[in-house]
Design a protein around this motif. Structure first.
Motif, PDB file in Angstrom:
ATOM      1  N   TYR A  32       3.190  -1.696 -14.652  1.00 34.84           N
ATOM      2  CA  TYR A  32       3.469  -1.175 -13.324  1.00 34.84           C
ATOM      3  C   TYR A  32       4.965  -1.025 -13.091  1.00 34.84           C
ATOM      4  N   ARG A  33       5.298  -0.095 -12.199  1.00 35.19           N
ATOM      5  CA  ARG A  33       6.684   0.144 -11.802  1.00 35.19           C
ATOM      6  C   ARG A  33       6.664   0.459 -10.312  1.00 35.19           C
ATOM      7  N   ARG A  34       7.612  -0.112  -9.607  1.00 40.28           N
ATOM      8  CA  ARG A  34       7.730   0.173  -8.176  1.00 40.28           C
ATOM      9  C   ARG A  34       9.191   0.427  -7.867  1.00 40.28           C
TER      10      ARG A  34
ATOM     11  N   VAL B 156      11.657   1.240  -4.694  1.00 38.57           N
ATOM     12  CA  VAL B 156      11.686   1.179  -3.231  1.00 38.57           C
ATOM     13  C   VAL B 156      13.112   1.414  -2.744  1.00 38.57           C
TER      14      VAL B 156
ATOM     15  N   HIS C  35      -0.682  -4.752  -8.223  1.00 42.17           N
ATOM     16  CA  HIS C  35      -1.042  -4.507  -6.829  1.00 42.17           C
ATOM     17  C   HIS C  35      -2.091  -5.511  -6.357  1.00 42.17           C
TER      18      HIS C  35
ATOM     19  N   PHE D 213       2.981  -5.601  -3.748  1.00 41.75           N
ATOM     20  CA  PHE D 213       3.313  -5.388  -5.155  1.00 41.75           C
ATOM     21  C   PHE D 213       3.956  -6.672  -5.642  1.00 41.75           C
TER      22      PHE D 213
ATOM     23  N   LEU E 226       6.753  -6.719  -1.007  1.00 38.21           N
ATOM     24  CA  LEU E 226       7.113  -7.011  -2.397  1.00 38.21           C
ATOM     25  C   LEU E 226       7.203  -8.527  -2.527  1.00 38.21           C
TER      26      LEU E 226
END
Length: 183
Positions: free
Chosen positions: A87-89, A91, A130, A139, A159
């Motif tokens: 996963y990558r987030r 923001v 998630h 996340f 987060l």
């Protein structure tokens, strides 16, 4: 003479003991043992099937092990970037509600503990991906529940991160947000 581009500021993720991978390796080794024994004892299966099955299980184990070690927290421009397992987030810092950010210990503050995995990778002491935090989306990159950074966003999501130095990350985010507020 051109200068090499400076890498984005990175923040070390709190380490996870390597023995946590036993939660992955032991079940996979057990699955390979069961497949091997049942295949060799069956008159309807050929040992050639092991030539397909065992490498596949080893490949899956290798990919999951690689993903376990893939974790990074960095600032890239005006964005906080969190990379964790698959996963990558990304923001924008402007979307963070830094006035409500906290450093918490999940043993003391159960209200910050992710409740349901939606799409994630987890084993005891490690959560990535998630989740739900009550009714909110979260996340997570949790490797140390005793000093976790809780960062609420303006869209009512959250987060939950485990930087090795949560205070340093929070201060860097606040410093990055100050110029944005000044304009």
């Amino acid at each position: 003479m051109s200068r090499a581009p400076t890498p984005p500021p990175a923040f070390s993720v709190a380490p996870v003991p390597i023995w946590r991978l036993l939660w992955l390796w032991v079940p996979m080794a057990g699955a390979m043992a069961v497949v091997t024994v049942t295949t060799l004892q069956s008159s309807q299966r050929s040992p050639l099937e092991l030539g397909y099955t065992l490498p596949f299980v080893l490949l899956v184990t290798g990919v999951l092990t690689w993903a376990f070690f893939r974790r990074r927290i960095s600032l890239e421009g005006d964005d906080l970037v969190v990379v964790s397992t698959f996963y990558r987030r990304r923001v924008p810092v402007a979307l963070l509600q830094l006035d409500k950010a906290r450093i918490v210990d999940l043993a003391e503050h159960h209200e910050f503990k992710p409740s349901h995995k939606i799409n994630g990778y987890a084993m005891p002491g490690f959560q990535s991906g998630h989740y739900r935090l009550g009714g909110r989306k979260a996340f997570c990159l949790i490797t140390d529940a005793s000093r976790m950074l809780y960062l609420p966003l303006r869209d009512d999501s959250v987060l939950l991160l485990s930087p090795e130095q949560p205070r340093a990350l929070l201060e860097a985010l606040q410093a990055l947000a100050v110029p944005a507020r000044a304009h």
